[in-house]
Design a protein around this motif. Structure first.
Motif: not given
Length: 153
Positions: A51-53, A59-62, A112-115, A45-47
Motif C-alpha cells: 500500500n506504500a505509494a 500506481n500506474t508506474a507499476n 516487487y522490491r521496494p526502492a 514494515r511500512p516501506a
C-alpha cells in the motif's frame, strides 16, 4: 552459506547477459539478514507494504500496461527473468521511484522490491517472496517455491 555461494555463481553467469536468473530457495537456510525475520525485510514494515505509494499496484508506474512495463517493450527483452535451463519466466523493470517490479511473460506484475531499505521481494499482496542478490542490472532473484509458482511455470 551454500545458498550465497550458489547465488554468487549464478550472479557471475548473469553479469555476462543482463538477464536475471531465478533460483528457488530454501528459506530456512537463508542468513538472518536476508530473511523475512530481519526488521528491514519484514512485510509489516511500512516501506515494504504493497500500500506504500511507490509499491502500490494502484500506481500506474507499476502497471503492466505502462510502456516501460509492457512485454512488447524491446527494452524488456534485455531484462529477462530466466531459469537455470534457459527458460524465460518473465522480465523486470524499475519504476521512476526505484521500485524493482517483476512481471510474468504476459505482463502481469508478480512481485516487487521496494526502492530502499531492503533486498527482499514481496508479492503484490505483501507476502515475503524472496531476495535479490547483486547490483543494478546484474543480479540473481532467489525466491520461495510459492513465489516461483506465481510466474505460472
Amino acid at each position: 552459506m551454500r545458498v550465497l555461494s550458489l547465488v554468487t555463481a549464478l550472479f557471475a553467469a548473469a553479469a555476462a547477459q543482463a538477464d536475471a536468473p531465478l533460483i528457488v530457495l530454501d528459506q530456512t537456510r537463508l542468513p538472518f539478514d536476508l530473511g523475512p525475520g530481519h526488521p528491514a525485510n519484514n512485510p509489516a514494515r511500512p516501506a515494504n507494504s504493497p500500500n506504500a505509494a511507490w509499491n502500490s499496484s494502484g500506481n500506474t508506474a507499476n502497471s503492466g500496461t505502462a510502456w516501460q512495463n509492457r512485454p512488447s517493450n524491446p527494452d524488456n527483452e534485455r531484462r529477462l527473468i530466466i531459469t537455470g535451463d534457459g527458460g524465460v519466466l518473465g522480465y523486470y523493470a524499475t519504476n521512476q521511484g526505484g521500485v524493482l517490479n517483476l512481471f510474468d511473460v504476459a505482463g502481469r506484475r508478480v512481485a516487487y522490491r521496494p526502492a530502499r531499505g531492503t533486498r527482499s521481494l514481496f508479492t503484490v499482496t505483501g507476502q515475503w517472496c524472496g531476495t535479490v542478490d547483486g547490483g543494478r542490472g546484474n543480479f540473481v532473484l532467489a525466491v520461495t517455491p510459492a513465489c516461483a509458482a506465481r510466474f505460472g511455470r
